[in-house]
Write a protein that holds these residues in place. Structure first.
Motif, PDB file in Angstrom:
ATOM      1  N   UNK A 197      -5.868   5.670   0.533  1.00 25.69           N
ATOM      2  CA  UNK A 197      -7.109   6.245   0.593  1.00 25.69           C
ATOM      3  C   UNK A 197      -8.436   5.718   0.768  1.00 25.69           C
ATOM      4  N   UNK A 198      -9.205   6.191   1.834  1.00 30.50           N
ATOM      5  CA  UNK A 198     -10.353   5.556   2.427  1.00 30.50           C
ATOM      6  C   UNK A 198     -10.219   4.161   2.824  1.00 30.50           C
ATOM      7  N   UNK A 199      -8.850   3.700   3.486  1.00 31.14           N
ATOM      8  CA  UNK A 199      -8.912   2.326   3.701  1.00 31.14           C
ATOM      9  C   UNK A 199      -8.173   1.325   2.930  1.00 31.14           C
ATOM     10  N   UNK A 200      -7.940   1.819   1.518  1.00 29.45           N
ATOM     11  CA  UNK A 200      -7.785   1.086   0.412  1.00 29.45           C
ATOM     12  C   UNK A 200      -6.415   1.777  -0.266  1.00 29.45           C
ATOM     13  N   UNK A 201      -5.647   0.834  -0.810  1.00 30.93           N
ATOM     14  CA  UNK A 201      -4.203   1.440  -1.683  1.00 30.93           C
ATOM     15  C   UNK A 201      -5.186   1.731  -2.955  1.00 30.93           C
ATOM     16  N   UNK A 202      -4.991   2.767  -3.526  1.00 29.57           N
ATOM     17  CA  UNK A 202      -5.192   3.255  -4.992  1.00 29.57           C
ATOM     18  C   UNK A 202      -4.077   3.325  -5.735  1.00 29.57           C
TER      19      UNK A 202
ATOM     20  N   UNK B 206      -5.916  -8.212  -0.807  1.00 33.60           N
ATOM     21  CA  UNK B 206      -5.154  -7.285   0.034  1.00 33.60           C
ATOM     22  C   UNK B 206      -3.792  -7.091  -0.054  1.00 33.60           C
ATOM     23  N   UNK B 207      -3.164  -5.990   0.432  1.00 32.85           N
ATOM     24  CA  UNK B 207      -1.709  -5.615   0.216  1.00 32.85           C
ATOM     25  C   UNK B 207      -0.734  -6.757   0.416  1.00 32.85           C
TER      26      UNK B 207
END
Length: 170
Positions: A128-133, A83-84
């Protein structure tokens, strides 16, 4: 001069990365390099800061700060991508012991423990789509005198080009 234009680095800073990740601390951080995402069990194995002074091949002095984040790209016993907030906590823990300049250029060192470590610069993170890319691009070498010349030529063209409509070159 016969200059070959090449894509200039899109280096982001540590501060830029942490500011972006703060927007969604629970969102997983997925680094992509070589066209594939890191495995879910990746580790941040080392964070180091450096102050560099150099002389390029044109005898021009250079000085900069750089932070290296080392990623070990391994599977992790059913773990999910970090997680971030956890990534930011690791960076904060390092900064308790090592001075990390938020405006320093950020470089990633990535290996799967088998292949040699490679250097990457990061594009700005995208949620993007609930995740950090975070796309990592291979860090190319640079011929700095040519790069400076290209930047000067680009500035001249922007200012003095036929469509500029300004008299800045008068």
């Amino acid at each position: 001069m016969n200059a070959i234009d090449k894509k200039l680095s899109t280096d982001i800073t540590l501060g830029h990365l942490l500011d972006a990740l703060a927007a969604a601390p629970d969102a997983p951080v997925v680094f992509h390099y070589g066209g594939t995402p890191v495995k879910a069990g990746y580790h941040v194995t080392e964070v180091k800061a450096g102050q560099f002074s150099a002389l390029d091949c044109g005898a021009n002095p250079e000085a900069w700060s750089e932070i290296f984040v080392q990623l070990w790209d391994i599977d992790g016993d059913g773990r999910t991508h970090m997680p971030a907030g956890k990534f930011a906590t690791i960076i904060r823990k390092v900064s308790d012991h090592v001075r990390l300049e938020p405006s320093a250029k950020l470089t990633f060192e990535v290996s799967d423990g088998v292949r040699p470590m490679a250097l990457y610069c990061a594009q700005p993170p995208r949620l993007k789509g609930g995740s950090f890319e975070v796309i990592l691009d291979a860090r190319p070498s640079s011929y700095k005198p040519r790069d400076r010349w290209l930047a000067e030529e680009k500035a001249k063209t922007a200012c003095c080009g036929p469509s500029s409509g300004t008299d800045c070159c008068a």
